[in-house]
Every structure is written in C-alpha cells, then in structure tokens.
Design a protein around this motif. Structure first.
Motif, short mmCIF file in Angstrom:
data_model
loop_
_atom_site.label_atom_id
_atom_site.label_comp_id
_atom_site.label_asym_id
_atom_site.label_seq_id
_atom_site.Cartn_x
_atom_site.Cartn_y
_atom_site.Cartn_z
N LEU A 25 61.09 51.37 26.36
CA LEU A 25 60.41 52.38 25.57
C LEU A 25 58.90 52.22 25.62
N ALA A 26 58.43 50.97 25.71
CA ALA A 26 57.00 50.72 25.74
C ALA A 26 56.37 51.07 27.08
N SER A 27 57.18 51.29 28.10
CA SER A 27 56.65 51.52 29.45
C SER A 27 56.37 52.99 29.74
N VAL A 28 56.68 53.89 28.79
CA VAL A 28 56.44 55.32 28.98
C VAL A 28 55.73 55.87 27.75
N ASP A 29 55.23 57.10 27.87
CA ASP A 29 54.61 57.76 26.72
C ASP A 29 55.64 57.97 25.62
N ALA A 30 55.17 57.99 24.37
CA ALA A 30 56.08 58.13 23.23
C ALA A 30 56.92 59.39 23.33
N GLY A 31 56.37 60.46 23.88
CA GLY A 31 57.10 61.72 23.98
C GLY A 31 58.26 61.66 24.96
N ARG A 32 58.30 60.65 25.82
CA ARG A 32 59.39 60.52 26.79
C ARG A 32 60.32 59.36 26.46
N ALA A 33 60.20 58.83 25.24
CA ALA A 33 61.01 57.67 24.87
C ALA A 33 62.50 57.97 24.92
N GLY A 34 62.88 59.16 24.44
CA GLY A 34 64.29 59.54 24.47
C GLY A 34 64.82 59.62 25.89
N LEU A 35 64.04 60.22 26.78
CA LEU A 35 64.43 60.31 28.19
C LEU A 35 64.52 58.92 28.81
N ALA A 36 63.52 58.07 28.53
CA ALA A 36 63.51 56.72 29.10
C ALA A 36 64.74 55.93 28.65
N SER A 37 65.08 56.05 27.37
CA SER A 37 66.26 55.35 26.87
C SER A 37 67.53 55.88 27.51
N GLY A 38 67.61 57.21 27.67
CA GLY A 38 68.79 57.79 28.31
C GLY A 38 68.94 57.36 29.75
N VAL A 39 67.83 57.32 30.50
CA VAL A 39 67.88 56.87 31.89
C VAL A 39 68.33 55.41 31.96
N ARG A 52 55.41 51.33 36.97
CA ARG A 52 55.99 50.16 37.62
C ARG A 52 56.83 49.34 36.64
N GLN A 53 56.35 49.28 35.38
CA GLN A 53 57.09 48.53 34.37
C GLN A 53 58.45 49.16 34.12
N PHE A 54 58.50 50.49 34.00
CA PHE A 54 59.76 51.18 33.76
C PHE A 54 60.72 50.96 34.93
N THR A 55 60.21 51.07 36.14
CA THR A 55 61.05 50.86 37.32
C THR A 55 61.58 49.43 37.37
N ALA A 56 60.71 48.47 37.08
CA ALA A 56 61.11 47.07 37.13
C ALA A 56 62.19 46.76 36.10
#
Length: 493
Positions: free
Chosen positions: A392-406, A273-277
C-alpha cells in the motif's frame, strides 16, 4: 431487483450503535465464509478422494477450481461493487457462494464437485472485496479504524478455528458439511445486510468493465493449470496444446491491458519498483504456502496416520501465532522498515518447511511436527503484515484498493500454480496419496522446493525492498491469518 434502503446513511455509522454492530456482524459472517473455505477444504481432501475413488488430480482441482475463479475475477468483483453498490454485490456474492456451497455438499461425483468449486470462486470474488469495503464506506471516519480492527480480529479467530472445525466435520457428520456449513451462515447474513447495512457506491466509477481482461487472465491461468495437473499422465498433444495456449493467452492478456483505456490491471501500476518487487516476493511466499498447506495436511493423514480432526488441529499453531502477533509485527515493520521482516520472514518459513522433513511415519507431534509449525508460524507473523503495508505504501493513496487487489490476486494465482506444479515436480503419481511410502518420499522432495522458493523471495526482498516514506498510507487491518493470500484492503479514505 432494487434493494430496499437501510435505516442508516453511508459514512455516518458509529461502532457503539445497534446499526454498527449489525454491519460488523454482516461483514464478519460474509468474510468468514470465504476465510473458512480457504482453511477447511484441504483437511477434507483424503476423504473426498476415497469417497469418489478419485486420483490426485481431482484433489488438486478441488482446491484449484475455486482458486482459479477467485484469482481471475477478484479485481472485477471489487469494481462491480464500486459501480453498482457494495452492499448489492456483496449480497449477490453471499447468495451465490451459498448456492455453490450447497451444490458442493450435494455433489454426486467429482466432476460436479469441481464445477461447483469454480462457482464458489465466482461468489468469493464478489463477496471478498465487498466485506471490508462495506466497513470503510459505512462507518464514520473516526470509528473506521476501530471497526476494521474488530472485523479483522474476528476474521482471524475464524481462520484459526477453521482447520479444527473442518477436521471435526469430516470425522463427524462427513466432508460434505464442510461446504453445507456455509448455507446457514448465508441465511443469517443476507437478511441482516438488506435490513441494516447502508448502500454505497463510488460515483467516480463510470468506465467500461474490463471483461475481456478478466476472461483472458482466467483462461490463461486455467489452461496452464490444466497442463500442469494432467502432465503426470503423459505429455499428450492436449496437455502440450493447453500449456502453449495458456502462455499465448497470457501474452494476449498483457497486450490487451496495455491498450485499454480502463484496464482491470493497469500496467503503469508496476512502474513503481517497490510495488513490483513486493509482488515478486508475494508470488514466492504464497506459492510456497499454497504448496505446503496442500501437501502437509495430506502428509499428516496419509503418512503419519492422523484423522482429519487431528490433522486440522495440528496446524492450529501457525494461525494462532498470526492472530496473536500480527499487529505487533506490523508495528515493528513500521519502526524498522520492511526490508528486514521481508527477508527474515521467508527464511524462517523456509526453515520451518525443512523441519517438516522429520515428519514421517510414527512422527511425534511434540518433537517433530510442533517445532516445524512454530518456526513456520513465526516466519509468517514476521512477513505478512509488513508485506501488506509495503504494497500500500508503494503506490498513491488513491490506488491503494487496486494495489491490494493486485497483490491478493497475485498471491492466489501463485498458490494455484503451486498446487498444480508441485506434485508434478516432486514426481507424485496419480495414486500417490493412497500409499504412505510413496507419498512420504515425494513429500520429502517437495519441501526443499518450497523452501527454495522462499529463499528466492528473501533474496528479492533484501536486494530490492526499501523503507517507504514516513507519511505513506498504512493498512488499518493489522490482525489477520492470511494463509491463502494477503488481506484485502480498501482504497477508500
């Protein structure tokens, strides 16, 4: 072509060594090409329109053709680097970007310029993710944070200088040099990269590329953008058809991403929810920024009567404030949590945009323009660094690159739609930028719209954003001037 191996292995480069300095030079030069492009082109728009006898839609496409390709392909570009080699894809991106820039500079008409700008966006999608990823992969873990700090600081200086440099080029040798400037940068960057930067890749990358997802996403954005830009000419069957087709392709894109085993945009990342928000806040913030910077440069030149150099220089306070204060803002956000900065920041930006309503014919820089830009800049400082760290804090560390790209792609898509939609919503006709009276009146209608979108973003942040766990990953890139989009972060640990 197989690139020759450089004289250093990945992951062991130290910042104080000659190789370390070469790696930093290469990545700063590459990222500066894309960074400068996002800040200097707007300054050249009135002169481009005058030289080509173009209407408002051509100015919009000059910005949006680049943003469209970049937003649609930046996630794919990062994946290509992980699979085939970050240095390899970075070098290809630099060469591609420079070749497209040369075509922009030599464009004989508006159609060629817009097509070349789209090609530039493809090059940007290849080089932008690779710049920081090369630093993360090349440097020793003990030196990585320092190297990223140097890279982000120098990149911030480039972004701050960009509008001034663009204005000087437009008023001096001409607007074509805004694009031609990238060619000598590439000529310097590529040999250094091939000679000194170690190659690296992610050995875990073995899945198929989501080309279908990338094509569907870009096509949906392109059709909706076309409909919004061309709508002022009348709701013809082509315009309505493009809008409907864009919405349909967007739905197909979502369906394809849900069914693929290795999607470009994994739907489950939005289970946070944090990532979506935070991404909803990003959409609001960067839609307002995209519309503001597109229209404000035109307002300063068309209505206030500034030259390109004066207009570019006038906007310096926003980027200078971000360069000087973004690191402290990030530290403050870590202490108090992201909710207050992500609520107060958009509200400050909204106030700055409303203050721009005072900017018209005969406006004083000291009493009318500068106060608005200072308030806007303080708002940007308040929100951008905490926004990135919260993503970056809203997802697992392994998906930080993907989260930043999105997050980066969402911001660019928001700016793209804003540049397409805002002139339509404000009633800006095809020839509006040729008339100070007409453009000024529509600008006064557009600024409250931008401010309203920022208020919506602030409300979303206040209601939904919460402080992340204290051990969550934080971005190493703390100093930046993210006018067009949040800075990309690597997921490499």
């Amino acid at each position: 072509m197989v690139l020759s191996l450089p004289p250093a292995a990945s992951g062991v480069v130290r910042t104080g060594t000659p190789v370390g300095r070469w790696v930093l030079l290469t990545t700063v030069l590459g990222s500066s090409m894309a960074m400068l492009d996002s800040t200097v082109v707007n300054v050249a728009l009135p002169r481009i329109g005058a030289d080509f006898g173009a209407d408002m839609s051509v100015l919009q496409w000059t910005v949006n053709a680049y943003m469209l390709a970049l937003a649609g392909l930046i996630l794919l570009g990062g994946s290509l680097g992980d699979r085939f080699g970050r240095r390899r894809v970075f070098v290809i991106g630099v060469v591609w970007f420079a070749a497209a820039s040369l075509l922009c500079g030599l464009a004989p008409n508006a159609g060629v310029l817009v097509a070349a700008r789209a090609l530039q966006g493809v090059g940007g999608a290849l080089l932008a993710p690779g710049s920081l990823a090369l630093i993360q992969a090349s440097f020793h873990p003990d030196d990585r944070a320092r190297a990223v700090g140097v890279w982000s600081g120098l990149g911030g200086v480039g972004a701050a200088v960009g509008p001034f440099l663009g204005g000087w080029l437009v008023d001096g040798p001409g607007w074509r040099w805004v694009f031609l400037l990238n060619v000598p940068l590439a000529v310097l960057c590529v040999p250094v990269a091939l000679r000194h930067v170690p190659e690296s890749r992610d050995g875990r990358e073995h899945g198929r590329f989501d080309v279908a997802g990338a094509v569907l996403g870009a096509a949906a954005l392109a059709l909706v953008t076309y409909a919004l830009i061309e709508a002022p000419g009348g709701a013809s069957a082509v315009v309505v058809g493009a809008a409907v087709a864009g919405v349909v392709l967007g739905a197909v894109f979502v369906a394809v991403e849900r069914r693929r085993a290795d999607p470009m945009l994994p739907p489950d990342i939005f289970s946070s929810r944090q990532f979506t928000a935070v991404n909803l806040v990003t959409l609001c913030v960067y839609a307002a920024f995209g519309g503001f910077f597109f229209l404000s440069v035109l307002q300063l030149q068309v209505v206030v009567g500034y030259s390109a150099l004066q207009a570019g220089t006038a906007l310096l306070p926003t980027t200078v404030l971000m360069l000087l204060l973004s690191a402290r803002s990030g530290e403050l956000g870590q202490r108090i949590g992201p909710r207050i900065p992500l609520t107060a920041g958009p509200l400050l930006c909204a106030a700055g945009m409303l203050l721009m309503l005072r900017v018209g014919e005969g406006a004083s820089y000291a009493t009318d323009i500068l106060p608005a830009l200072l308030v806007l800049g303080l708002g940007m400082v308040t929100l951008v660094a905490p926004l990135t760290s919260t993503v970056l804090a809203s997802v697992d560390a392994g998906r930080a690159g993907l989260a930043s790209g999105v997050n980066n792609a969402a911001a660019r898509a928001a700016g793209l739609i804003a540049v397409a939609a805002l002139p339509l919503l404000a009633g800006m006709g095809p020839e509006a930028y040729r008339s100070a009276a007409e453009f000024g009146s529509t600008f006064r209608r557009a600024m409250p719209m931008c401010a309203g979108v920022l208020v919506v973003g602030a409300l979303i942040a206040f209601v939904t954003v919460r402080k992340p766990a204290p051990d969550c990953r934080r971005p190493e890139s703390r100093t930046h001037c993210a006018v067009a989009a949040p800075p990309l972060e690597s997921g490499r640990e």
